[in-house]
Motif scaffolding. Structure first.
Motif, PDB file in Angstrom:
ATOM      1  N   GLN A 439       0.845  -1.187   0.000  1.00 21.54           N
ATOM      2  CA  GLN A 439       0.000   0.000   0.000  1.00 21.54           C
ATOM      3  C   GLN A 439       0.886   1.245   0.000  1.00 21.54           C
ATOM      4  O   GLN A 439       1.976   1.233   0.569  1.00 21.54           O
ATOM      5  CB  GLN A 439      -0.867   0.040   1.272  1.00 21.54           C
ATOM      6  N   ASP A 444      -4.528   8.642  -0.023  1.00 21.34           N
ATOM      7  CA  ASP A 444      -5.697   7.906  -0.541  1.00 21.34           C
ATOM      8  C   ASP A 444      -5.810   8.005  -2.057  1.00 21.34           C
ATOM      9  O   ASP A 444      -6.174   7.036  -2.730  1.00 21.34           O
ATOM     10  CB  ASP A 444      -6.991   8.441   0.098  1.00 21.34           C
ATOM     11  N   GLN A 445      -5.527   9.199  -2.577  1.00 19.32           N
ATOM     12  CA  GLN A 445      -5.663   9.385  -4.029  1.00 19.32           C
ATOM     13  C   GLN A 445      -4.679   8.479  -4.783  1.00 19.32           C
ATOM     14  O   GLN A 445      -5.035   7.825  -5.767  1.00 19.32           O
ATOM     15  CB  GLN A 445      -5.410  10.850  -4.392  1.00 19.32           C
ATOM     16  N   ASN A 447      -3.311   5.727  -3.572  1.00 22.95           N
ATOM     17  CA  ASN A 447      -3.711   4.325  -3.339  1.00 22.95           C
ATOM     18  C   ASN A 447      -4.837   3.887  -4.266  1.00 22.95           C
ATOM     19  O   ASN A 447      -4.889   2.726  -4.686  1.00 22.95           O
ATOM     20  CB  ASN A 447      -4.161   4.136  -1.886  1.00 22.95           C
TER      21      ASN A 447
END
Ligand SMILES: NC(=O)c1ccc[n+]([C@@H]2O[C@H](COP(=O)([O-])OP(=O)(O)OC[C@H]3O[C@@H](n4cnc5c(N)ncnc54)[C@H](O)[C@@H]3O)[C@@H](O)[C@H]2O)c1
Length: 462
Positions: A439, A444-445, A447
């Motif tokens: 990860q 978040d973007q 990922n």
């Protein structure tokens, strides 16, 4: 798991893949062994009858018969059948018809990159062994899926990174590393040629034999684009083939929708050698961070190209990948295409044309031990024609149920690095990577870009 000798060998493969314990023949086998023990030819089903398939089939010709060809361009499939199979293969535009056949032993996947993962997984689930062209996947999450299915089925999957079978050049370079002739490796640099850009390409009507919608497959539905440039001449005044600009055949590699651009197209070759060298030097832990710069031919917003009518992959790039223990991998575009391996006792440069450096010179007085090549390659590589050697390695491993030299596990370790470089390039920022959970840390973007959506009807079903 199958309850057969092959099943047993496959479970050894699974063990090796999951624990990292290498397994290979106690006695290295040579190509001569392969031809001597050969008791029949392999029936091969081809998926994707384009440019590289011709070279691969030519290289494997001594051991295989093409019995079926699938291509979404029926003109290409027919031409390939006539040229490479004497018109004897069955032809289809739906590769699943090939996977259903029980008389086919091995599958060669030579489609564009966005069409690799799905047929490779389906082929393994159908009980076939697969030679798939590089790069194996379009995303990091696709690699997780392929590795899982390989472990569960124990099928033999060779990735088409034939530099791993290039003897003497690349294999000798790896033996020098493994024998400690460079000392501890501090840095490896993979230099890759730059990608092209182009003006806006007009929407065009695909040829009637070309099923554009199926070519797009899992990728977003967009219009076909094609523009044939004017004929040009070379420096001697000889006419050169006009350059075709398109989002289809061959030029798909300059679109992030279907490829990773040069970062995966050639990264799959040179970053692979770089990562192989690091692994042989004991650097088996994955990277921790990647950062650098990239130039694209179009503007990007939120990781996506704003203009959708021209090539969009990076034309220039310079990335540094950090590994634990102060080791670095540099990926840069450069004309001096090749891999520079820098150790505390010596440095070598290896490319498709040369292997140079003081440790190479020193071989005259201090040659490698007799088993050094077999130790890194697991068999003895065939000298000279690397593509033929790579197929020989694949078919040897199919016969013995063992792991080929470009296995999906080591391939994905290195392709993760190429894909991370692509994500970093598209977002324009550095990334931290957790190699254990696979990860991106705290982003978040980024990922979300480990995976891609699949168009309805083209999902991967398992
Ligand atoms: N190992 C190497 O040195 C090397 C060299 C060149 C290309 N490659 C790789 O080989 C792959 C193919 O490249 P290429 O240059 O031959 O491309 P190409 O465009 O010439 O050929 C791809 C073929 O696949 C067909 N195709 C697309 N979707 C299909 C589907 N669903 N089913 C059946 N056929 C389908 C296309 O119609 C086309 O004929 C790419 O992944 C590329 O990276 C590897």
């Amino acid at each position: 798991m199958k309850n057969t000798r092959r099943g047993f060998l496959s479970s050894c493969a699974t063990l090796a893949a999951t624990t990292g314990v290498p397994y290979f023949h106690s006695t290295p086998r040579t190509l001569a062994d392969e031809t001597q023990t050969k008791n029949g030819r392999f029936a091969l089903g081809l998926i994707g009858a384009g440019g590289i398939a011709g070279a691969n089939i030519g290289a494997a010709r001594d051991w295989i018969d093409i019995v079926a060809i699938a291509d979404v361009d029926s003109g290409r499939a027919a031409g390939f059948n006539a040229k490479h199979a004497g018109g004897k293969a069955t032809v289809t535009d739906d590769y699943r018809r090939i996977l259903e056949r029980r008389d086919i032993d091995v599958i060669h996947v030579a489609t564009p990159d966005h069409w690799h993962t799905k047929p490779v997984i389906e082929a393994m689930l159908a009980g076939k062994d697969v030679y798939c062209e590089k790069p194996l996947t379009l995303t990091i999450d696709e690699g997780k899926l392929i590795r899982k299915v390989q472990r569960e089925t124990g099928r033999v999957v060779q990735v088409g990174t034939q530099q791993r079978s290039t003897f003497p050049l690349f294999v000798t370079a790896m033996a020098l590393v493994a024998e400690g002739r460079l000392g501890r490796i501090k840095r490896v640099q993979a230099a890759i040629g730059a990608a092209p850009s182009c003006p806006a390409i007009p929407v065009a009507e695909p040829a009637k034999e070309f099923n554009w919608d199926r070519w797009l497959g899992p990728a977003p539905a967009v219009e076909y684009r094609f523009f044939q440039g004017p004929a040009t001449t070379d420096k001697d005044g000889k006419e050169k083939k006009p350059q075709a600009n398109t989002n289809g055949h061959n030029e798909f590699r300059w679109w992030y929708e279907y490829s990773g651009g040069k970062l995966t197209d050639w990264g799959a070759h040179h970053v692979d050698i770089a990562m192989w060298a690091l692994a042989l030097n004991g650097q088996t832990a994955g990277p921790t961070a990647i950062g650098g710069t990239a130039k694209h031919p179009v503007e990007f917003k939120d990781g996506m190209p704003v203009e959708r009518d021209r090539y969009n992959t990076a034309t220039e790039f310079l990335f540094t990948v950090d590994f634990p223990g102060d080791t670095q991998l540099v990926i840069r575009h450069d004309t001096d295409n090749g891999v520079l391996i820098e150790g505390d006792k010596g440095t070598i440069f290896v490319s498709r044309g040369k292997l140079t450096g003081a440790p190479v010179e020193a071989l005259k007085d201090d040659p490698l031990p007799a088993n050094a090549i077999a130790k890194v390659y697991r068999h003895m590589p065939m000298e000279g024609n690397e593509r033929k050697a790579h197929w020989a390695n694949f078919l040897q491993c199919v016969r013995s149920g063992t792991m080929p030299i470009s296995d999906v596990h080591s391939h994905m370790q290195m392709l993760n690095v190429c894909h991370l470089a692509g994500i970093s390039a598209r977002l324009g920022r550095s990334l931290k990577w957790d190699a254990v959970t696979e990860q991106i840390v705290g982003d978040d973007q980024a990922n979300a870009m480990l995976a891609r959506p699949y168009r309805q009807g083209y999902e991967i079903e398992m």
